[in-house]
Design a protein around this motif. Sequence first.
Motif, PDB file in Angstrom:
ATOM      1  N   GLY A 125       0.413  -1.412  -0.086  1.00  0.00           N
ATOM      2  CA  GLY A 125      -0.118   0.001   0.066  1.00  0.00           C
ATOM      3  C   GLY A 125       0.859   1.289   0.046  1.00  0.00           C
ATOM      4  N   ASN A 126       2.626   1.342  -0.034  1.00  0.00           N
ATOM      5  CA  ASN A 126       3.073   2.208   0.055  1.00  0.00           C
ATOM      6  C   ASN A 126       3.310   2.730  -1.324  1.00  0.00           C
ATOM      7  OD1 ASN A 126       5.590   3.708  -0.140  1.00  0.00           O
ATOM      8  ND2 ASN A 126       5.786   3.361   1.813  1.00  0.00           N
ATOM      9  N   ARG A 127       2.754   4.018  -0.973  1.00  0.00           N
ATOM     10  CA  ARG A 127       2.405   5.102  -2.577  1.00  0.00           C
ATOM     11  C   ARG A 127       3.583   5.661  -3.071  1.00  0.00           C
ATOM     12  NH1 ARG A 127      -1.026   7.457  -5.675  1.00  0.00           N
ATOM     13  NH2 ARG A 127      -0.348   9.150  -6.180  1.00  0.00           N
ATOM     14  N   GLU A 128       4.662   5.501  -2.403  1.00  0.00           N
ATOM     15  CA  GLU A 128       6.155   6.412  -3.099  1.00  0.00           C
ATOM     16  C   GLU A 128       6.484   4.987  -3.625  1.00  0.00           C
ATOM     17  OE1 GLU A 128       9.054   6.988   1.188  1.00  0.00           O
ATOM     18  OE2 GLU A 128      10.090   8.333  -0.348  1.00  0.00           O
ATOM     19  N   LEU A 129       7.340   3.814  -2.540  1.00  0.00           N
ATOM     20  CA  LEU A 129       7.360   2.789  -4.106  1.00  0.00           C
ATOM     21  C   LEU A 129       6.298   2.718  -4.917  1.00  0.00           C
ATOM     22  CD1 LEU A 129      10.153   1.589  -3.348  1.00  0.00           C
ATOM     23  CD2 LEU A 129       8.692  -0.596  -3.455  1.00  0.00           C
ATOM     24  N   GLY A 130       5.266   3.001  -4.682  1.00  0.00           N
ATOM     25  CA  GLY A 130       4.070   2.128  -5.952  1.00  0.00           C
ATOM     26  C   GLY A 130       4.426   3.554  -7.218  1.00  0.00           C
TER      27      GLY A 130
ATOM     28  N   GLY B 190     -15.788   0.934   3.926  1.00  0.00           N
ATOM     29  CA  GLY B 190     -15.436   2.817   3.432  1.00  0.00           C
ATOM     30  C   GLY B 190     -14.671   2.620   2.492  1.00  0.00           C
ATOM     31  N   ARG B 191     -13.586   1.598   1.767  1.00  0.00           N
ATOM     32  CA  ARG B 191     -12.652   1.549   0.346  1.00  0.00           C
ATOM     33  C   ARG B 191     -13.439   1.699  -0.710  1.00  0.00           C
ATOM     34  NH1 ARG B 191     -10.101   3.734   3.355  1.00  0.00           N
ATOM     35  NH2 ARG B 191      -8.107   2.795   4.763  1.00  0.00           N
ATOM     36  N   ALA B 192     -15.153   0.849  -0.634  1.00  0.00           N
ATOM     37  CA  ALA B 192     -15.499   0.591  -1.891  1.00  0.00           C
ATOM     38  C   ALA B 192     -15.763   1.894  -2.575  1.00  0.00           C
ATOM     39  CB  ALA B 192     -16.382   0.068  -1.170  1.00  0.00           C
ATOM     40  N   ARG B 193     -16.573   2.511  -1.032  1.00  0.00           N
ATOM     41  CA  ARG B 193     -17.064   4.228  -1.081  1.00  0.00           C
ATOM     42  C   ARG B 193     -16.261   5.188  -1.252  1.00  0.00           C
ATOM     43  NH1 ARG B 193     -18.749   4.791   3.748  1.00  0.00           N
ATOM     44  NH2 ARG B 193     -20.830   3.942   3.574  1.00  0.00           N
ATOM     45  N   LEU B 194     -14.693   4.960  -1.165  1.00  0.00           N
ATOM     46  CA  LEU B 194     -13.973   6.170  -2.203  1.00  0.00           C
ATOM     47  C   LEU B 194     -13.230   5.576  -3.436  1.00  0.00           C
ATOM     48  CD1 LEU B 194     -11.146   6.483   0.718  1.00  0.00           C
ATOM     49  CD2 LEU B 194     -12.552   8.451   0.151  1.00  0.00           C
ATOM     50  N   LEU B 195     -13.548   3.802  -3.276  1.00  0.00           N
ATOM     51  CA  LEU B 195     -13.206   3.883  -4.931  1.00  0.00           C
ATOM     52  C   LEU B 195     -14.678   4.246  -6.264  1.00  0.00           C
ATOM     53  CD1 LEU B 195     -11.505   0.632  -4.237  1.00  0.00           C
ATOM     54  CD2 LEU B 195     -10.787   2.627  -5.265  1.00  0.00           C
TER      55      LEU B 195
ATOM     56  N   LEU C 103      -7.423   1.717  -7.301  1.00  0.00           N
ATOM     57  CA  LEU C 103      -6.450   2.532  -5.621  1.00  0.00           C
ATOM     58  C   LEU C 103      -5.456   3.069  -5.441  1.00  0.00           C
ATOM     59  CD1 LEU C 103      -6.258  -1.226  -4.500  1.00  0.00           C
ATOM     60  CD2 LEU C 103      -7.403   0.540  -3.276  1.00  0.00           C
ATOM     61  N   ILE C 104      -5.147   3.516  -6.858  1.00  0.00           N
ATOM     62  CA  ILE C 104      -3.542   4.786  -7.212  1.00  0.00           C
ATOM     63  C   ILE C 104      -4.801   6.237  -6.652  1.00  0.00           C
ATOM     64  CG2 ILE C 104      -2.279   6.067  -8.568  1.00  0.00           C
ATOM     65  CD1 ILE C 104      -2.450   3.439 -10.526  1.00  0.00           C
ATOM     66  N   ARG C 105      -6.064   6.574  -7.540  1.00  0.00           N
ATOM     67  CA  ARG C 105      -6.728   7.392  -7.250  1.00  0.00           C
ATOM     68  C   ARG C 105      -6.659   7.994  -5.632  1.00  0.00           C
ATOM     69  NH1 ARG C 105     -12.378   7.411  -7.057  1.00  0.00           N
ATOM     70  NH2 ARG C 105     -12.131   5.486  -8.059  1.00  0.00           N
TER      71      ARG C 105
ATOM     72  N   ASP D 218      -2.224   2.059  -1.824  1.00  0.00           N
ATOM     73  CA  ASP D 218      -1.427   2.538  -3.198  1.00  0.00           C
ATOM     74  C   ASP D 218      -2.348   0.617  -3.968  1.00  0.00           C
ATOM     75  OD1 ASP D 218      -0.213   4.251  -5.068  1.00  0.00           O
ATOM     76  OD2 ASP D 218       1.057   2.651  -5.589  1.00  0.00           O
ATOM     77  N   PRO D 219      -1.990   0.402  -4.609  1.00  0.00           N
ATOM     78  CA  PRO D 219      -2.429  -1.129  -5.294  1.00  0.00           C
ATOM     79  C   PRO D 219      -0.972  -2.305  -4.721  1.00  0.00           C
ATOM     80  CG  PRO D 219      -3.027   0.108  -7.399  1.00  0.00           C
ATOM     81  CD  PRO D 219      -1.851   1.416  -6.386  1.00  0.00           C
TER      82      PRO D 219
END
Lengths: 388, 388
Positions: B18-23, B262-267, B97-99, B114-115
């Motif tokens: 889930g780490n965005r920096e590395l993703g 909540g994740r599904a809602r954000l997506l 998930l990127i969004r 992150d994906p």
Amino acid sequence: MTTERALWAGLSAIVEPGNRELGQVVRRAGPFVATEALCAERVSEQLVGAAATRLGRPLTVAAVEEFGHRLLADADRLGVRIVCPVDEEWPARFADLIRISRGYTGQVADRDTDPPLALWVRGPHRLDQAFERSVAVVGARAASEYGAYVAGDLAGGLAESGWTVVSGGALGIDGAAHRAALAGGGVTVAVLACGINRPYPVSHTAMFERIGEEGLVVSEWPPDAPPYKLRFLIRNRVIAAASAGTVLVEAAHRSGARQTLGRARLLGRPTLVVPGPVTSAMSVGCHEELRVEGTRAVASVAHVIEEVGRIGVDLAPLPVTPERPHDRLDPMARQVLEGVPMRRPLTAEEIAAAAGVSGRDARRSLPLLVTLGHVEVIDDGYRLARPA
Amino acid sequence: MTTERALWAGLSAIVEPGNRELGQVVRRAGPFVATEALCAERVSEQLVGAAATRLGRPLTVAAVEEFGHRLLADADRLGVRIVCPVDEEWPARFADLIRISRGYTGQVADRDTDPPLALWVRGPHRLDQAFERSVAVVGARAASEYGAYVAGDLAGGLAESGWTVVSGGALGIDGAAHRAALAGGGVTVAVLACGINRPYPVSHTAMFERIGEEGLVVSEWPPDAPPYKLRFLIRNRVIAAASAGTVLVEAAHRSGARQTLGRARLLGRPTLVVPGPVTSAMSVGCHEELRVEGTRAVASVAHVIEEVGRIGVDLAPLPVTPERPHDRLDPMARQVLEGVPMRRPLTAEEIAAAAGVSGRDARRSLPLLVTLGHVEVIDDGYRLARPA
């Protein structure tokens, strides 16, 4: 008794409520002109025919007036008064019904949604004041124990918070709501589909007596009018229009109470639904309604008040759960804490690996966690502190 | 095994998912450049520190690659394969998930969305095909009998309708959903928060075995990875992102399953909630979620499929209720029928008064009602026909 009040009374008895055609004339020109129009057959044949049938003699203004005087005298003996749109206590909310009755051409109960011509009332409150902060609590006659319990819980809580509970006086949810509101020391209004002196259902006779003493019993029909089936559906719009919002507690797929909720929806009032077990036939109608855009689920009195109350004033509190000891830690300390084992102690490096942080971050946060009592030191390792 | 796959494997083990920096680096430049960036400390100190701690030796590209090769060989012996974003079966949905990971600065589980870098998988299906028509069914571990029953009912029905049931493999709702999907002969996917060879909870060992044979067991963590508490929350985004929509069956006020919703809602995916008794603590979280704009109540498999299915194709049928004999009458005849008494016969005029129609309309409709068998003639009056 003035001629005008007698005409309101007479018209309310010979024209079935909700009729838009007559309602328009009355609003524009008053009850005298409306009665004249009826007697001169300047309105639809169907309306004239029905009125003549009910009056039981040729339609003349004098005959309608005489009939009205007799009804008013009868009502007076029964402790029932008539409230007309010209009276100060007439609820302004009823005017919203004009909008929804426009252009409807379907079933009678859907079509005839004009405001009441007048209301027959028994009880010690002004209509407008009783309805000002009011919520309709409606539902199935064949309520389950669950439904009756929840209806009582909501109505009792609403009463204790100073809200009037409006319902239809029926068996099941309606009765549970009225009774709980009375028990909560609040005002409750029973809107009947028959004359106030003809309690229906008969088993609610004592309840209606008490409501008439402490709340209000109201009806669009004059004393002695029988409770024809259709009248319940016609009556429902009054429940919805009089209240700030409507709560549906239990309803089978085919339920008259859903129609009340539908009226509230058309009126733009909050439409609230109590969920129930999806395994219960008595909640099928509730869940269907919940799937309609704009309907809100309510599970507590606070939810109801939040929806019908003034914006920002009556917000429901979130469910109270005890704060956890680590809710106040900074994010890094919390993340490190997630890696601390319950039993076998781990080193700072191992905890860092478990928590997904660097060894340095773990070594930085662990002393704080020890100081705050979340973590204890065992030999060279760390584990969660045992509760004292 | 290519170097690239070994690097995917190694990175998936030394960087918490889930780490965005590395993703971002991986997406832009692939796993080799990302590993180089990590080893040259061109990413945040925290990321470098955590990776070094997990690798257990100085960070070099060669060390990460060697570690990855070992993981792949171990996985191979366990019947576990790695699926990477470059593979054909990688689900396109994960890209959403990127969004949502953009700009989050809160708690780790909220921030690290992150994906997945890669997924470790056991089972006979392609990932993309298994997820294409899939619904997440999630809820409380401490499920009530009601919740477990409803979860099983929904998951079984979804499986029978060709939908994949995705869940988290936990006790309670998750387990009930997986088992019913298996029983329904469908595909079910368990998304774990630890290595696939470390069944958690242990009591679900046999269930995971069967899912690995007939469905899919997947995890972002390599074999042997332990189920740290935080990982369940990090894992939840995969359940939400992989599925066409998420159904929450039971949840207390404070429940991890609410986070999945909540994740599904954000997506922007359908967020579906099963109502329950408002008297049940295990439905408090469900009812809170139901009060969030856009959440839909579902009470049946058909409701779920309507919400997640293609528009217009999978509409839920309305509850079936027997048609009533008079449902097909014209409006006037229906209205007249409402005035016909059940017992003591009334004349046409009396029925007209009761029904609120003119005598003429009543006299016109009554013969039709008699012909159709709804009404019977007794002397000079009419009453409802008795069932034969």
